[in-house]
Design an enzyme around this catalytic site. Structure first.
Site, PDB file in Angstrom:
ATOM      1  N   ARG A  56       0.842  -1.201   0.000  1.00  0.00           N
ATOM      2  CA  ARG A  56       0.000   0.000   0.000  1.00  0.00           C
ATOM      3  C   ARG A  56       0.879   1.254   0.000  1.00  0.00           C
ATOM      4  NH1 ARG A  56      -1.474   1.610   4.609  1.00  0.00           N
ATOM      5  NH2 ARG A  56      -2.145  -0.441   5.348  1.00  0.00           N
ATOM      6  N   TYR A 109     -16.820  18.056 -14.557  1.00  0.00           N
ATOM      7  CA  TYR A 109     -17.193  16.652 -14.723  1.00  0.00           C
ATOM      8  C   TYR A 109     -18.241  16.289 -13.661  1.00  0.00           C
ATOM      9  CZ  TYR A 109     -16.678  11.576 -14.627  1.00  0.00           C
ATOM     10  OH  TYR A 109     -16.918  10.224 -14.631  1.00  0.00           O
ATOM     11  N   ASP A 182      -7.947  20.005 -13.603  1.00  0.00           N
ATOM     12  CA  ASP A 182      -8.221  18.659 -14.096  1.00  0.00           C
ATOM     13  C   ASP A 182      -7.792  18.656 -15.567  1.00  0.00           C
ATOM     14  OD1 ASP A 182      -9.333  16.378 -15.263  1.00  0.00           O
ATOM     15  OD2 ASP A 182     -11.088  16.382 -13.942  1.00  0.00           O
ATOM     16  N   LYS A 207      -8.554   7.814 -19.201  1.00  0.00           N
ATOM     17  CA  LYS A 207      -8.857   8.441 -20.480  1.00  0.00           C
ATOM     18  C   LYS A 207      -7.599   8.442 -21.366  1.00  0.00           C
ATOM     19  CE  LYS A 207     -12.680   8.909 -18.188  1.00  0.00           C
ATOM     20  NZ  LYS A 207     -13.039  10.094 -17.465  1.00  0.00           N
TER      21      LYS A 207
END
Ligand SMILES: *Cc1c(COP(=O)(O)O)cnc(C)c1O
Length: 395
Positions: A56, A109, A182, A207
């Site tokens: 982690r 978004y 973003d 994306k």
């Protein structure tokens, strides 16, 4: 080649291929192995090999991706997460406290707005949506509350508005706030917000960065050591990390980002110019068109104009729905940025979560993610879909 010392001395595509991608020293394997191990043997109690302790916290495959991302965005640190929204959530929790406020674009978004308003809102984070291309309105919204973050997407989704990142950074900094960009739509190949004054870059690596529609992920990139420390702590303490296979796929995609973005941009430019001539079309929203209000600004702060186009139809919702459901090369699906062309009807698909709010998307709008196919085929596909509009209206 591993480009450790000064990655910015190399061009973008060289960094994309080599940053963080040193060959494996034992065998010389040119592609570093994917490390699936969840834990690492210690030399003695608390004596770690190269800092590796538990998956982690650190994983070599994730580290490779993070190094590659930082080198491409011009940051000093990058953090890879299991999704774009997981990245946003960890970053917001690292940088805000209850009572703080986020001023964000009124066409952000939908999932970002839902996270900020419906999840983090319950924990005391306020928000004001505002038209980011109107800097006076932004300054007024920032001043009206204890604003910690100003949040912008440029080009925005799906209205394709362009915001002046450098000017917005000044508005944010004058008020003691941080600017978050973003950068999912532009990708680091077309636009580097940190160099324009932004403090934090967010990506849905699902994306363009992943680029092949086969992995979900997110990333945060910063240049300031104190911000990096805070975000790194939450990444470790909350644990929304990307897994090794996801990190590997994202790294593999990222190596070809430059060549893909050139093709996405060229295809979209040709499709946008074709759309402009069509009698069915009310408006083409693409920053590469000289008629776009943000064209000159986009020319200044972007390398090309990207692969995303929104189109509004004179025939309203019915025409938009007909086209959305009539293509065969364009696939009707959410998401964007993959090598294959996708068609989206935002008001019922990607932006359904903001229906009825001030972020709602016009019902006569479809959004195209232009892939890297032959552009003649993309245009022919749209042409046959457009021919169904009149037929559908006459039924
Ligand atoms: C998809 C997307 C996100 C969210 O990312 P996920 O990987 O789906 O969690 C955030 N911002 C933009 C602009 C996006 O397109």
């Amino acid at each position: 080649m591993s480009l450790p010392e000064n990655p910015s001395a190399h061009g973008f595509n060289t960094r994309a291929v080599h940053a963080g991608q040193a060959f494996e020293p034992r065998t010389g394997a040119v592609v570093p192995p994917v490390h699936f191990s969840s834990t690492y043997a210690q030399e003695a109690i608390g004596v770690l090999r190269d800092g590796y302790e538990y998956g982690r916290g650190t994983n070599p495959t994730r580290d490779s991706l993070q190094e590659q991302l930082a080198a491409l965005e011009g940051g000093t640190a990058a953090f890879s997460f299991s999704s774009g929204l997981a990245a946003e959530d960890s970053m917001i929790r690292a940088l805000t406290r209850p009572g703080d406020h986020i001023v964000l674009g009124n066409d952000a978004y939908g999932g970002t707005y839902r996270l900020i308003s419906r999840v983090l809102g319950e924990w005391g984070i306020g928000n004001t949506p505002v038209d980011m291309s109107n800097l006076d309105a932004v300054a007024a919204a920032v001043a009206a509350s204890k604003t910690r973050l100003v949040w912008v997407e440029t080009p925005s989704n799906p209205m394709m508005k362009i915001t002046d990142i450098a000017a917005l950074a000044k508005v944010a900094h004058d008020a003691g706030a941080l600017l978050v960009v973003d950068n999912t739509f532009a990708s680091p190949y077309l636009q580097n917000p940190l160099a324009l004054g932004a403090d934090v870059v967010v990506h849905s690596t699902t994306k363009y960065i992943g680029g092949h529609s086969d992995v979900v992920g997110g990333a945060i990139i910063v240049k300031d050591a104190e911000l990096a420390e805070k975000i790194g702590f939450v990444q470790f303490a909350v644990g929304a990390i990307s897994g090794p296979m996801d990190a590997f796929l994202t790294t593999r995609g990222l190596k070809t980002l430059g060549v893909r973005m050139d093709r996405h941009s060229d295809n979209a430019q040709a499709v946008a110019e074709w759309l402009l001539e069509r009698p069915e079309v009310e408006a083409v929203l693409y920053p590469g068109l000289p008629s776009h209000p943000g064209h000159e600004l986009a020319r200044k702060q972007m390398k090309k104009f990207g692969g995303m186009i929104s189109v509004q139809f004179k025939g309203g919702e019915a025409a938009a729905r007909t086209v959305a459901e009539s293509t065969s090369v364009f696939t009707l699906a959410e998401s964007l940025g993959g090598i294959e062309s996708l068609m989206n009807y935002p008001s019922e698909m990607t932006h359904a979560s903001v229906k009825g709010t001030e972020l709602a998307v016009p019902v006569n709008l479809i959004r195209l993610s232009c892939g890297i196919e032959d552009v003649e085929d993309l245009i022919a596909d749209l042409e046959q879909a457009f021919s169904k509009i009149a037929a559908a209206a006459g039924e």
